[in-house]
Design a protein around this motif. Sequence first.
Motif, mmCIF file in Angstrom:
data_model
loop_
_atom_site.group_PDB
_atom_site.id
_atom_site.type_symbol
_atom_site.label_atom_id
_atom_site.label_comp_id
_atom_site.label_asym_id
_atom_site.label_seq_id
_atom_site.Cartn_x
_atom_site.Cartn_y
_atom_site.Cartn_z
ATOM 1 N N LEU A 155 0.825 -1.212 0.000
ATOM 2 C CA LEU A 155 0.000 0.000 0.000
ATOM 3 C C LEU A 155 0.855 1.256 0.000
ATOM 4 N N ILE A 156 0.452 2.221 -0.815
ATOM 5 C CA ILE A 156 1.059 3.555 -0.742
ATOM 6 C C ILE A 156 -0.052 4.487 -0.287
ATOM 7 N N GLY A 157 0.219 5.261 0.724
ATOM 8 C CA GLY A 157 -0.805 6.181 1.214
ATOM 9 C C GLY A 157 -0.861 6.151 2.726
ATOM 10 N N SER A 158 -2.036 6.396 3.251
ATOM 11 C CA SER A 158 -2.166 6.448 4.711
ATOM 12 C C SER A 158 -3.237 5.475 5.166
ATOM 13 N N TYR A 159 -3.032 4.914 6.333
ATOM 14 C CA TYR A 159 -4.071 4.027 6.853
ATOM 15 C C TYR A 159 -3.974 3.863 8.364
ATOM 16 N N ALA A 160 -5.165 3.759 8.956
ATOM 17 C CA ALA A 160 -5.322 3.118 10.261
ATOM 18 C C ALA A 160 -6.413 2.118 9.961
ATOM 19 N N LEU A 161 -6.146 0.857 10.203
ATOM 20 C CA LEU A 161 -7.152 -0.135 9.813
ATOM 21 C C LEU A 161 -7.241 -1.251 10.836
ATOM 22 N N ALA A 162 -8.382 -1.931 10.785
ATOM 23 C CA ALA A 162 -8.570 -3.098 11.652
ATOM 24 C C ALA A 162 -9.214 -4.193 10.816
ATOM 25 N N VAL A 163 -8.772 -5.421 11.080
ATOM 26 C CA VAL A 163 -9.200 -6.570 10.274
ATOM 27 C C VAL A 163 -9.703 -7.669 11.192
ATOM 28 N N ARG A 176 -1.215 0.858 11.535
ATOM 29 C CA ARG A 176 -1.330 2.267 11.149
ATOM 30 C C ARG A 176 -0.118 2.758 10.376
ATOM 31 N N TYR A 177 -0.404 3.664 9.464
ATOM 32 C CA TYR A 177 0.639 4.451 8.807
ATOM 33 C C TYR A 177 0.026 5.804 8.472
ATOM 34 N N GLU A 178 0.484 6.845 9.115
ATOM 35 C CA GLU A 178 0.053 8.225 8.884
ATOM 36 C C GLU A 178 -1.344 8.560 9.424
ATOM 37 N N SER A 179 -2.173 7.594 9.759
ATOM 38 C CA SER A 179 -3.472 7.906 10.371
ATOM 39 C C SER A 179 -3.423 7.369 11.799
ATOM 40 N N PRO A 180 -4.084 8.053 12.742
ATOM 41 C CA PRO A 180 -3.895 7.682 14.147
ATOM 42 C C PRO A 180 -4.625 6.397 14.565
ATOM 43 N N LEU A 181 -4.032 5.706 15.522
ATOM 44 C CA LEU A 181 -4.651 4.506 16.082
ATOM 45 C C LEU A 181 -4.138 4.296 17.501
ATOM 46 N N VAL A 182 -5.072 4.053 18.398
ATOM 47 C CA VAL A 182 -4.678 3.867 19.787
ATOM 48 C C VAL A 182 -5.286 2.557 20.297
ATOM 49 N N LEU A 183 -4.549 1.858 21.149
ATOM 50 C CA LEU A 183 -5.060 0.605 21.727
ATOM 51 C C LEU A 183 -5.516 0.887 23.150
ATOM 52 N N GLY A 184 -6.533 0.164 23.612
ATOM 53 C CA GLY A 184 -6.996 0.293 24.990
ATOM 54 C C GLY A 184 -6.952 -1.073 25.660
ATOM 55 N N ILE A 185 -6.487 -1.076 26.914
ATOM 56 C CA ILE A 185 -6.325 -2.352 27.623
ATOM 57 C C ILE A 185 -7.195 -2.321 28.877
ATOM 58 N N SER A 186 -8.132 -3.260 28.989
ATOM 59 C CA SER A 186 -8.919 -3.321 30.231
ATOM 60 C C SER A 186 -9.012 -4.767 30.705
ATOM 61 N N ASN A 187 -9.574 -4.951 31.896
ATOM 62 C CA ASN A 187 -9.715 -6.320 32.402
ATOM 63 C C ASN A 187 -10.754 -7.115 31.627
ATOM 64 N N ASP A 188 -11.672 -6.367 30.965
ATOM 65 C CA ASP A 188 -12.752 -7.058 30.250
ATOM 66 C C ASP A 188 -12.429 -7.335 28.799
ATOM 67 N N GLY A 189 -11.416 -6.652 28.276
ATOM 68 C CA GLY A 189 -11.115 -6.868 26.865
ATOM 69 C C GLY A 189 -10.094 -5.893 26.340
ATOM 70 N N LEU A 190 -9.953 -5.908 25.016
ATOM 71 C CA LEU A 190 -8.985 -5.020 24.353
ATOM 72 C C LEU A 190 -9.690 -4.230 23.259
ATOM 73 N N TYR A 191 -9.150 -3.041 22.997
ATOM 74 C CA TYR A 191 -9.797 -2.118 22.068
ATOM 75 C C TYR A 191 -8.766 -1.535 21.115
ATOM 76 N N CYS A 192 -9.239 -1.111 19.954
ATOM 77 C CA CYS A 192 -8.429 -0.230 19.116
ATOM 78 C C CYS A 192 -9.379 0.827 18.577
ATOM 79 N N ALA A 193 -8.892 2.059 18.454
ATOM 80 C CA ALA A 193 -9.761 3.140 17.994
ATOM 81 C C ALA A 193 -8.932 4.271 17.435
ATOM 82 N N SER A 194 -9.618 5.138 16.682
ATOM 83 C CA SER A 194 -8.925 6.286 16.089
ATOM 84 C C SER A 194 -8.508 7.302 17.130
#
Length: 607
Positions: A155-163, A176-194
């Motif tokens: 890929l050429i360009g920018s991405y934050a993606l989830a599969v 991620r590349y050039e677009s933001p992505l943050v992970l969240g860690i909790s006791n109940d599960g895991l998250y990813c979000a912009s």
Amino acid sequence: MCGIFGCILKKGLVAPQILDGLKRLEYRGYDSIGVATLHSGIIEIRKDKGTIQEVTEKLKINEMKGTIGIGHTRWATHGAPNMINAHPHTDTHGKIAVIHNGVIENFLELKQELIEKGHIFLSKTDTEIIPHLIEEELKQNKILKLAILNALKRLIGSYALAVISSLEPDKIICARYESPLVLGISNDGLYCASDVPAIRPYTNKVIYLRNGELATLKVDGYEIIKISDSTVIHRDFEEIEWTLQESEKQDYDHYMLKEIFEQPISLKNGLWLQEQYVDLLTQFLDRGKEVLLLGAGTSNHACIAGSYIFSKLARLTAYPVISSEFIECYGSSIGIDSVILAVSQSGETYDTLKAVDHARMRAATVLGLTNTVGSTLTRVSRAYLIQQSGPEIGVAATKTFTSQVIVLTQIALKLAKLRGKLSQDELDEYEKNLYNIPYWVETVLNRTYLNIKSIAKKYKNSKLFLFLGRGISSATAMEGRLKLLEITYIPCLAYPAGESKHGPISVVEEKVPCVFICPKGSTRSEIIGSIMEIKARGARIISICEEGDSEIIQLSDDVVEMPKGIPDLLSPIPYIVPLQLLSYELALIKKLDPDKPRNLAKSVTVP
Ligand code: M6R
């Protein structure tokens, strides 16, 4: 631009959390929404054009089964906002679902290649090539992560993606590349979000994914690797300090109004900067042979105000530059002696980051001012300051503008001190006034809102507004114009008042409202002259001036009176507040949602 959210839970339905996350990301785009969940070994997708509420009610998204899922709220770049173009997108057999924020620049070339291999595409988006590329890679390599890695490398360009994939239904893979992505860690599960506000209800433990990184999330943990060579990265979480309440609407009808009223607090916070970082920035600025203040939209207006402040306090010429024009205008002339102070609320604006990249390539010193801890701007800056405004969700920037100006003023004062450009008395006086700013803003909010509501009613049918100011107030005028036009769609012009006679005055006719920003200062007699010129052409004069300023009041049809004693140089902070309120009120009268202006998104991460 576009919000993505992924979640993997130990137990319970994931769909309601995805919807909640998407609601908190709606400021990034609201053309269409879609959710994919995994249950009983298959992927189910529900998506359509419309708001989260409309689509959820229509498709009963909150009833979708599964403990793993991804969701997307779209700001259309490729393809109209409709159901087919809504994310998630899948491969040929519906075994791989992808959500994406960014732009794949070489998608047409890749699409052609895939079509030749027999792939059929349904949408007009660039994103749809990603699941098909992964599908193609899986033919060679049966492991999902490796297939995704190989696909990403093309890929050429920018991405934050989830599969997610029914082939390996125990995980979400995001990158991620050039677009933001943050992970969240909790006791109940895991998250990813912009963005963090989407995750904040579930955890305060976050990890900012960096450019070129891929993360695999499973219920029992996560792994981060580099896309380029699969090196494993060990990074612990950071704890977010702000509370969930701070990112919620509370009793306000809109985020914009809440954020306008939060300014006394956000400004106080902006006065508590860490001294050693202000010193560091100041030293870099002092060493620069030339200083450029870089920003887009509202951040550019803060830079324009900043250029007056740097010049008047620290006797430093600092040119404000619109991020998207930076490379064309200064790209060839900047070099090792240049200092670029990049200002960006999100720290993710594409135009600003592109300009910063260019400046770094030319060996210039890049400094940052942002509201977003962990943003790309913080990582690419030699030194940076966090403006401490707290989360801003309304698409129209309000409290972040005033915070940017208060931080720039503090830097300028430090610089003035370092360079010996102001006497101790002058420094003390400015400092005292700076600490008064939150109280002045509070007074403005308490005293002027009713008056502004009636001004808004009076001018609700106006088809054009003019905003004029002299000196530093021309920055206030430009920001006032941007607020009004972006949330009410009323065409507006803004100019330094002296320029009006060089052209803009030709649009003035009977009853056109013209907003004059006129704090008491060195430009006073000129601004009175400008008011008379415009008034003589039949315009309606709305003045934002100091309480009891009889000369201006007499010339005006409507007046917003501001507290006495605000120095001209600090005036953009309190004087923008009535203009923020005026825009908000006019948007309400026009039955528009001020938090979600059409065609816009909070964070512009595409070219
Ligand atoms: O996050 P940034 O400060 O870099 O964003 C820059 C502009 O996109 C932003 O200020 C935009 O103009 C706002 N809609 C203004 O209200």
